[in-house]
Design a protein around this motif. Structure first.
Motif, PDB file in Angstrom:
ATOM      1  N   GLU A  62      74.721  14.450   6.758  1.00 13.45           N
ATOM      2  CA  GLU A  62      74.281  15.133   5.490  1.00 13.45           C
ATOM      3  C   GLU A  62      75.551  14.924   4.334  1.00 13.45           C
ATOM      4  O   GLU A  62      75.260  14.515   3.164  1.00 13.45           O
TER       5      GLU A  62
ATOM      6  N   ARG B  11      78.487  23.613  -0.752  1.00 13.02           N
ATOM      7  CA  ARG B  11      77.126  23.560  -0.414  1.00 13.02           C
ATOM      8  C   ARG B  11      76.862  25.587  -0.561  1.00 13.02           C
ATOM      9  O   ARG B  11      77.338  26.352   0.295  1.00 13.02           O
TER      10      ARG B  11
ATOM     11  N   SER C   6      73.991  27.254  -0.669  1.00 10.47           N
ATOM     12  CA  SER C   6      72.776  27.788  -0.034  1.00 10.47           C
ATOM     13  C   SER C   6      72.246  26.327   0.772  1.00 10.47           C
ATOM     14  O   SER C   6      72.807  25.159   0.635  1.00 10.47           O
ATOM     15  N   ASP C   7      71.058  26.626   1.462  1.00  7.06           N
ATOM     16  CA  ASP C   7      70.704  25.496   2.269  1.00  7.06           C
ATOM     17  C   ASP C   7      70.155  24.534   1.224  1.00  7.06           C
ATOM     18  O   ASP C   7      70.071  23.196   1.595  1.00  7.06           O
ATOM     19  N   THR C   8      69.690  24.827  -0.123  1.00 11.38           N
ATOM     20  CA  THR C   8      69.183  23.706  -1.005  1.00 11.38           C
ATOM     21  C   THR C   8      70.168  23.291  -2.302  1.00 11.38           C
ATOM     22  O   THR C   8      69.839  22.654  -2.869  1.00 11.38           O
ATOM     23  N   ASP C   9      71.046  24.175  -2.410  1.00 11.92           N
ATOM     24  CA  ASP C   9      71.815  24.232  -3.655  1.00 11.92           C
ATOM     25  C   ASP C   9      73.068  23.879  -3.551  1.00 11.92           C
ATOM     26  O   ASP C   9      74.024  24.513  -2.735  1.00 11.92           O
TER      27      ASP C   9
ATOM     28  N   PHE D 239      70.126  19.744  -6.039  1.00 18.01           N
ATOM     29  CA  PHE D 239      69.077  20.159  -5.290  1.00 18.01           C
ATOM     30  C   PHE D 239      68.880  19.443  -3.840  1.00 18.01           C
ATOM     31  O   PHE D 239      68.471  18.067  -3.816  1.00 18.01           O
ATOM     32  N   TYR D 240      68.904  20.021  -2.855  1.00 22.12           N
ATOM     33  CA  TYR D 240      68.576  19.442  -1.387  1.00 22.12           C
ATOM     34  C   TYR D 240      67.133  19.712  -1.201  1.00 22.12           C
ATOM     35  O   TYR D 240      66.931  21.020  -0.430  1.00 22.12           O
ATOM     36  N   ASN D 241      66.303  18.884  -0.876  1.00 23.61           N
ATOM     37  CA  ASN D 241      65.184  19.025  -0.351  1.00 23.61           C
ATOM     38  C   ASN D 241      65.203  18.961   1.218  1.00 23.61           C
ATOM     39  O   ASN D 241      65.279  17.788   1.763  1.00 23.61           O
ATOM     40  N   TYR D 242      65.618  19.961   1.765  1.00 25.18           N
ATOM     41  CA  TYR D 242      66.078  20.272   3.223  1.00 25.18           C
ATOM     42  C   TYR D 242      65.042  20.339   4.215  1.00 25.18           C
ATOM     43  O   TYR D 242      64.004  21.160   3.965  1.00 25.18           O
TER      44      TYR D 242
ATOM     45  N   GLU E 118      64.631  21.112   7.832  1.00 24.00           N
ATOM     46  CA  GLU E 118      65.560  21.808   9.028  1.00 24.00           C
ATOM     47  C   GLU E 118      65.403  20.580   9.969  1.00 24.00           C
ATOM     48  O   GLU E 118      64.291  20.491  10.628  1.00 24.00           O
TER      49      GLU E 118
ATOM     50  N   SER F 241      65.044  14.577   4.715  1.00 26.47           N
ATOM     51  CA  SER F 241      65.699  15.510   3.732  1.00 26.47           C
ATOM     52  C   SER F 241      66.396  14.321   2.555  1.00 26.47           C
ATOM     53  O   SER F 241      66.750  13.254   2.737  1.00 26.47           O
TER      54      SER F 241
END
Length: 203
Positions: free
Chosen positions: A79, A147, A149-152, A181-184, A186, A192
């Motif tokens: 990542e 990082r 959050s998971d997406t920001d 913005f992370y189009n994550y 999992e 992603s």
């Protein structure tokens, strides 16, 4: 006496034929040895070059990652490297957009739609193209990643860019903060992807 001369001549002829035969055998064997040696040597060189090349690119990738500080939530190595590559490539694609006057490729690959950044670039890129502004990227360095959050994700960069207009070139240094913005997905790094939602100059 005549018999002796004949015998001597025969012996001499036999010796000469044998000597010539040995020389020709040596001559015919030489190229084979040389060819085998060259081939083996060539194979070794190719193998060494491949190993050196792969080890060099691995070291380069690791060096980039080591320089960049990461904070906040955990990121995998994949990542992190994917994000660094994405951010470093953005200014290059931005320059291409100004050169062509077409915002579409940049918008589709890098910019989040329905953001102020999208609207600003949609207006700015054709305008800069008409003004004949030319940019050249000298350096893009990702200095830190956070990082949130998971997406920001927030990414800080140092960029050195040459800007030419009306025949005059100025070299400028920018410290920039990218909001990404992370189009994550999992467990699926390959699926992603990133999009830039905002860019601010912080110097």
């Amino acid at each position: 006496m005549k018999k002796w001369k004949v015998i001597s001549s025969i012996c001499l002829a036999t010796a000469l034929i044998a000597a010539c035969s040995n020389d020709s055998e040596k001559t015919s064997k030489e190229p084979a040895k040389t060819e085998a040696f060259t081939t083996d040597s060539h194979k070794t060189t190719q193998s060494d070059q491949t190993n050196q090349s792969s080890s060099s690119s691995t070291q380069q990738s690791e060096n980039v990652s080591k320089k960049t500080a990461v904070s906040g939530q955990k990121m995998t190595k994949i990542e992190k490297q994917k994000l660094i590559n994405f951010i470093e490539k953005y200014p290059v694609e931005y320059v291409k957009a100004i050169d062509s006057g077409d915002f579409t490729p940049l918008a589709n690959e890098y910019i989040m739609h329905d953001t102020k950044l999208y609207e600003d670039l949609l207006a700015a890129i054709p305008k800069k193209h008409k003004q004949g502004i030319k940019l050249q990227i000298n350096k893009v360095e990702v200095t830190s990643i956070k990082r949130n959050s998971d997406t920001d994700i927030t990414v800080d960069t140092k960029e050195i860019i040459d800007e030419t207009q009306n025949g005059k070139t100025n070299t400028k240094q920018f410290l920039r903060k990218y909001k990404v913005f992370y189009n994550y997905v999992e467990g699926n790094d390959a699926q992603s992807f990133f999009q830039i939602s905002d860019i601010k100059d912080i110097n």
